[in-house]
Design an enzyme around this catalytic site. Structure first.
Site, PDB file in Angstrom:
ATOM      1  N   GLU A 173       0.828  -1.227   0.000  1.00  0.00           N
ATOM      2  CA  GLU A 173       0.000   0.000   0.000  1.00  0.00           C
ATOM      3  C   GLU A 173       0.860   1.273   0.000  1.00  0.00           C
ATOM      4  OE1 GLU A 173      -3.101  -0.175   3.021  1.00  0.00           O
ATOM      5  OE2 GLU A 173      -4.198  -1.659   1.849  1.00  0.00           O
ATOM      6  N   GLU A 292      -5.352  -8.267  -0.479  1.00  0.00           N
ATOM      7  CA  GLU A 292      -6.098  -7.997   0.761  1.00  0.00           C
ATOM      8  C   GLU A 292      -7.551  -7.782   0.379  1.00  0.00           C
ATOM      9  OE1 GLU A 292      -4.665  -5.056   3.570  1.00  0.00           O
ATOM     10  OE2 GLU A 292      -2.587  -5.502   3.044  1.00  0.00           O
TER      11      GLU A 292
HETATM   12  O1  AHR Z   1      -5.216  -5.779   6.910  1.00  0.00           O
HETATM   13  C1  AHR Z   1      -5.116  -4.651   7.712  1.00  0.00           C
HETATM   14  C2  AHR Z   1      -4.375  -3.511   7.036  1.00  0.00           C
HETATM   15  O2  AHR Z   1      -5.150  -3.019   5.980  1.00  0.00           O
HETATM   16  C3  AHR Z   1      -3.068  -3.859   6.375  1.00  0.00           C
HETATM   17  O3  AHR Z   1      -2.004  -3.831   7.268  1.00  0.00           O
HETATM   18  C4  AHR Z   1      -2.918  -2.786   5.359  1.00  0.00           C
HETATM   19  O4  AHR Z   1      -2.159  -3.195   4.248  1.00  0.00           O
HETATM   20  C5  AHR Z   1      -4.332  -2.389   5.016  1.00  0.00           C
HETATM   21  O5  AHR Z   1      -4.495  -1.028   5.089  1.00  0.00           O
END
Ligand code: AHR
Length: 514
Positions: A173, A292
């Site tokens: 990210e 994610e």
């Molecule tokens: O999964 C929780 C968080 O969400 C992770 O650390 C991050 O990559 C995202 O913002």
């Protein structure tokens, strides 16, 4: 009663599901590692400190690949802190979650845990506070057989054989200002490209994923992909994308519609990647790593709140308690992933244990399945094979979806939301798995389905997940409140199936060749 008609043909395919589509994620975050997968002294722990009750649930859940060690955490992580004699490892302040990281669990323990869980490891490197040098050293430590400083250090630490980690994420990210050493697209693209080159020079067999946008509502979405893919096109196989669905507005219909925006997001990232390919007249197709995804909104915390709590080790943070309604929105996301199997080759449910997770534990106590456990387990067990194109006739509704994630708040229109959301996967053995979400909150739905070019099919499994109370949850003392039950009355005549789906329900039918 609503009615829906579905038509498919065994020969008309979207693509094959890559086994890595059924991945999950373990971050050094809250109690995901400590008190989650790793708890020496727990009654079920093995000699490595791995919780046996959690391992059993992980095997039942069925993830195939696990991303590690973050997430936001990785952007400040010195991987060297997590290897070598445990009693000599430093405790560090983790600026991602405002916790103290004791470094009792690190790369080698993770690899051992993956072996115990029978999953593939996926590692992320720190391209926030570190860069290409630390990244290539980590690849050497993990994957080089021996005869060099870093690989010999691994051997000296007790891991003689290389770990052979194939899949690597180039940071996390990096478009988000919340990230340690967040970067502009050009700055990140340059670092990612140079790190990728060196990592692959150390081990030419690895696969690499560059960071795409951390959400569709990021103000830089689109421009970010364009610049990052330009930089990394010749060096990475994947571009990542992340999505967390929410129901801040307490509007179930919109919440259940929201996974359709994941479909849009995927289509848009594919278009952006292919536009870069087109400019180069290249036939290379970058694949998508949806590394994610989940439902997450109740336990979001801002930095000001975190600071007040000091620097605890493994605090109980992000412990979202999932409802029946969450499981439905989550099921919609599963269907979105399956229906893009041609380009989404990797996906990671974020996360695995305790922190926004399908598995919950009590430190020192029991472990249980959250509501979202079930759609994932169904998808992983029955979603392997050829995803078919489905032609769906279903009534639709219009909705809008509020998404405050990222640094801007957006309300997106979501139009033509089909009450029936479906994915169909033809297995190698001639069977057919159907994943069906009835998004009508009030009415049952009669589904009439024709599966052309299959021989005679019989119903071998039919399950539904629903509950009168959409806010029902599973807890330590009521771990089985929400669970799959047999779906009654599925009728099949040759290749024509009829099923009645309850309102607001997730349904899975497996048809076998006779
Ligand atoms: O999964 C929780 C968080 O969400 C992770 O650390 C991050 O990559 C995202 O913002």
């Amino acid at each position: 009663m609503r009615k829906a008609n579905v038509l498919m043909d065994r020969d008309f395919a979207i693509g094959h599901t890559d086994p890595r589509l059924f991945g999950a994620f373990v971050e050094h975050l809250g109690r995901c590692v400590y008190g989650g997968i790793y708890e020496p002294g727990h009654p079920t722990a093995d000699k490595s400190g791995f919780r046996g009750d959690v391992l059993a649930l992980v095997r039942e859940l069925g993830p195939t690949i696990i991303r590690y060690p973050g997430g936001n955490f990785v952007s400040g992580y010195n991987w060297e802190d997590g290897v070598g004699p445990v009693d000599r490892r430093p405790a560090r302040l983790d600026l991602a979650w405002f916790s103290t990281e004791p470094n009792k669990f690190g790369t080698n323990e993770f690899i051992d845990w993956c072996k115990a869980a029978e999953v593939e490891p996926m590692m992320a490197v720190n391209l926030g506070t570190r860069g290409g040098d630390a990244a290539r050293n980590l690849v050497e430590y993990c994957n080089h057989p021996g005869g060099s400083a870093w690989s010999d250090l691994r051997r000296a630490h007790g891991w003689e054989k290389p770990h052979n980690v194939r899949f690597w994420c180039l940071g996390n990210e990096m478009d988000g200002p919340w990230q340690m050493e967040h970067k502009s697209a050009d700055a990140y693209g340059t670092i990612a490209r140079e790190a990728a080159k060196m990592m692959r020079w150390v081990d030419p067999t690895i696969e690499l994923a560059a960071c795409g946008s951390s959400g569709r509502n990021m103000p830089t979405f689109g421009q970010w992909e364009d610049a990052v893919i330009e930089h990394t096109f010749d060096h990475a196989e994947y571009i990542s994308l992340h999505t967390y669905l929410n129901n801040y507005k307490q509007d179930a219909a919109s919440f259940l519609a929201s996974s359709d925006l994941m479909d849009n997001f995927i289509d848009e990232v594919v278009a952006l990647a292919d536009a870069v390919a087109a400019k180069r007249r290249s036939s290379k197709r970058m694949m998508l790593s949806f590394d994610e995804w989940n439902v997450w909104y109740r336990t979001r915390r801002n930095r000001a709140d975190r600071v007040k709590e000091g620097w605890p080790v493994a605090p109980s943070i992000l412990e979202e308690i999932y409802t029946m309604e969450d499981a439905l929105a989550f099921g919609g996301a599963c269907i979105s992933l399956l229906n893009h199997a041609d380009r989404v080759r990797t996906a990671c449910l974020a996360q695995l244990v305790n922190a926004i997770a399908p598995i919950m534990t009590e430190t020192g106590g029991s472990a249980w399945r959250q509501t979202i456990f079930f759609p994932f387990a169904h998808m992983s067990r029955l979603g392997r094979g050829k995803v078919l194109r489905t032609q769906v006739e279903s009534d639709t509704y219009d909705s809008s979806y509020f998404d405050p994630r990222g640094i801007q708040e957006f309300t997106f229109p979501v139009s033509n939301v089909a009450y029936l959301k479906i994915a169909a996967v033809a297995g190698e053995a001639g069977g057919l798995s159907l994943f069906m979400l009835n998004r009508d909150l009030k009415q049952e739905m009669e589904v009439s389905l024709e599966a052309r070019s299959f021989g005679r099919l019989i119903v071998s499994e039919a399950l539904e997940l629903c509950h009168d109370d959409l806010q029902a949850t599973n807890t330590r003392d009521a771990a089985g409140r929400v669970k799959p039950e047999p779906l009654q009355g599925v009728a099949i005549d040759g290749t024509r199936m009829r099923a009645t789906l309850k309102p607001a329900s997730w349904n899975v039918v497996h048809l076998s060749a006779q």
